[in-house]
Design a protein around this motif. Structure first.
Motif, mmCIF file in Angstrom:
data_model
loop_
_atom_site.group_PDB
_atom_site.id
_atom_site.type_symbol
_atom_site.label_atom_id
_atom_site.label_comp_id
_atom_site.label_asym_id
_atom_site.label_seq_id
_atom_site.Cartn_x
_atom_site.Cartn_y
_atom_site.Cartn_z
ATOM 1 N N GLU A 32 0.849 -1.188 0.000
ATOM 2 C CA GLU A 32 0.000 0.000 0.000
ATOM 3 C C GLU A 32 0.886 1.240 0.000
ATOM 4 N N ILE A 33 0.600 2.173 -0.914
ATOM 5 C CA ILE A 33 1.358 3.414 -1.035
ATOM 6 C C ILE A 33 0.409 4.575 -0.781
ATOM 7 N N ALA A 34 0.717 5.373 0.239
ATOM 8 C CA ALA A 34 -0.109 6.535 0.580
ATOM 9 C C ALA A 34 0.716 7.799 0.389
ATOM 10 N N ARG A 35 0.147 8.725 -0.342
ATOM 11 C CA ARG A 35 0.849 9.971 -0.635
ATOM 12 C C ARG A 35 -0.160 11.106 -0.606
ATOM 13 N N GLY A 36 -0.070 11.950 0.417
ATOM 14 C CA GLY A 36 -1.065 12.998 0.561
ATOM 15 C C GLY A 36 -2.432 12.383 0.776
ATOM 16 N N GLY A 37 -3.384 12.767 -0.052
ATOM 17 C CA GLY A 37 -4.731 12.206 0.062
ATOM 18 C C GLY A 37 -4.977 11.027 -0.851
ATOM 19 N N SER A 38 -3.965 10.601 -1.605
ATOM 20 C CA SER A 38 -4.151 9.480 -2.539
ATOM 21 C C SER A 38 -3.591 8.190 -1.955
#
Length: 463
Positions: free
Chosen positions: A185-191
């Motif tokens: 799982e990759i989370a970046r900011g709100g994405s």
């Protein structure tokens, strides 16, 4: 025959095999330490005011002091092999000369050695102390627990042995088994982007459910597994806010094992004061804060488009018997003849197409990749130039449509949509050039049958 057999045996066992054994004996005799690499179970390195204690646990090495962390197996094994291959050049002073005061340890820097190593094997412990270099710099003076005198060894050995804590420690950013990973799982900011292993196939499950580019997923996992940090900022820090780790710019969560244990890499803010500043980072399985370079961050900052299967227009071209290409200014239509070995051009007239050109055209569509997915559904055809397409390719098989590819242009970008996909993809702008089917003109010369040329160059009309 018996004498001949005896002579052959003598030559083999003495001249060939015996020569190898004698060579090994001479090499071993010149070695300072008799080390069995597999039997070494612990190392202690005193370097300046730092003491590093290493111990082998199973097949892996760990550092016990000055911090408790994993060891770099490659560096540690390399150190042991350097010790094993170290040659004794000569005895500078024996114990008798030292006892008579003819040679003093201080003259060779051995009264206060600045580097020492203790090597623990199954049956003994060897200690090695390093002093100064010789005046020419060719040798280094050492003392060994197995010899009471002062010895000389090649100076380059010290350079290969003088390893600090950072070199000997495990520098991997993340520690996990790549073969056991079931979810990333990759989370970046709100994405957020999630890929999962489902039924032995990698699938994109968020933000859309779609097939992945398996090679890209494997590349991502391998990058996460092999990446190394460049420096340790703090061995253990609870004040992670100062590094931007409380509100990270990027978070990668790795789920491995049957119970899907979660391991997380968090990327904080950039370090200031350099041309290409690295990032502060931390791993859930390690207490320290470390630095990673910007190329690593760029490599793991994946979007859904990066990980999706990109050859979305490929189809099975076998059995296709009709092809139509509708450009803005002309239409090309071809059919396969009844024998199935050649193609006939219906439009434009007086043209033929070679079979390998048709195969190349289908291959171009098969290799066509989406550079980005700009819409999951087509709601506004005019936004992508589909209201007036630059090209529509339709292929039939037995009267049924096998593939229909619509290509549009808008604001300098090229978009495409396939028959069996609802998504709109942005593609290479050069694709319109690649999708021009090359035809061969066979238009006959036109001769007016009611006129003849005269010898003087004129024409006579026939009645």
């Amino acid at each position: 025959m018996l004498l001949l057999a005896a002579l052959v045996g003598f030559v083999y066992f003495y001249e060939i095999r015996g020569a190898d054994e004698r060579y090994r004996a001479r090499v071993t005799a010149g070695r300072l330490l008799n080390l069995d690499e597999a039997a070494v179970s612990a190392l202690t390195v005193h370097r300046g005011d730092t003491t590093i204690v290493l111990r082998k646990s199973g097949a892996a090495w760990r550092i016990l002091q000055p911090v408790a962390t994993g060891g770099d197996d490659g560096e540690i094994v390399g150190l042991i092999r350097t010790l094993r291959s170290m040659d004794l050049e000569r005895v500078v002073a024996d114990s008798a000369r030292i006892a008579r005061g003819e040679a003093r340890l201080s003259d060779f820097g051995l009264d206060r050695p600045n580097l020492s190593l203790a090597i623990t094997q199954t049956d003994r412990v060897d200690s090695l102390f390093w002093g100064d270099r010789s005046p020419t710099g060719r040798y280094g003076y050492v003392r060994w627990s197995g010899h009471p005198g002062i010895l000389a060894v090649g100076a380059p050995f010290r350079l290969r042995l003088e390893k600090g804590l950072f070199q000997l420690r495990d520098k991997r950013v993340a520690d996990f088994n790549p073969d056991a990973v079931r979810k990333v799982e990759i989370a970046r900011g709100g994405s957020r982007v999630v890929v999962e292993m489902l039924s032995d196939e990698w699938r994109l499950t968020f933000p859309v459910n779609d097939r992945t580019d398996a090679a890209e997923v494997r590349k991502l996992i391998n990058r996460l597994r092999t990446a190394e940090f460049t420096r340790v900022v703090a061995e253990a820090s609870r004040e992670r806010g100062e590094y931007g780790l409380e509100e990270p710019t990027l978070t990668v969560s790795i789920f491995d094992g049957e119970r899907e244990r979660k391991k997380t890499i968090v990327i904080g803010r950039r370090k200031e004061g350099s041309r290409f500043p690295p990032f502060f980072a931390a791993f859930s399985g390690k207490p320290m804060v470390f630095l990673v370079d910007s190329t690593f961050v760029a490599d793991i900052r994946k979007t859904a488009s990066d990980l999706r299967f990109k050859r979305i227009f490929a189809f099975d071209a076998s059995g296709v018997d009709r092809l139509k290409l509708a450009y803005r200014d002309r239409v090309v239509e071809c059919v396969r003849d009844s024998t199935g070995n050649a193609w006939q051009v219906l439009q434009p007239k007086f043209h033929i197409v070679l079979e390998h050109r048709i195969r190349h055209f289908f291959r171009t569509i098969e290799l066509l990749e989406a550079e980005a997915f700009v819409a999951e559904e087509l709601k506004s055809p005019e936004a992508f130039g589909f209201d007036r397409p630059a090209l529509v390719v339709t292929a039939w098989r037995g009267g049924a449509t096998a593939q229909k590819l619509t290509v549009g242009e808008r604001d300098g970008n090229v978009y495409a949509r396939g028959l069996h996909r609802t998504q709109v993809a942005q593609i290479d702008h050069r694709v319109l050039t690649k999708l021009k089917l090359e035809l061969v003109s066979v238009r006959p010369d036109v001769v007016r049958p009611d006129t003849i040329e005269t010898p003087l160059g004129g024409a006579v009309r026939m009645r």
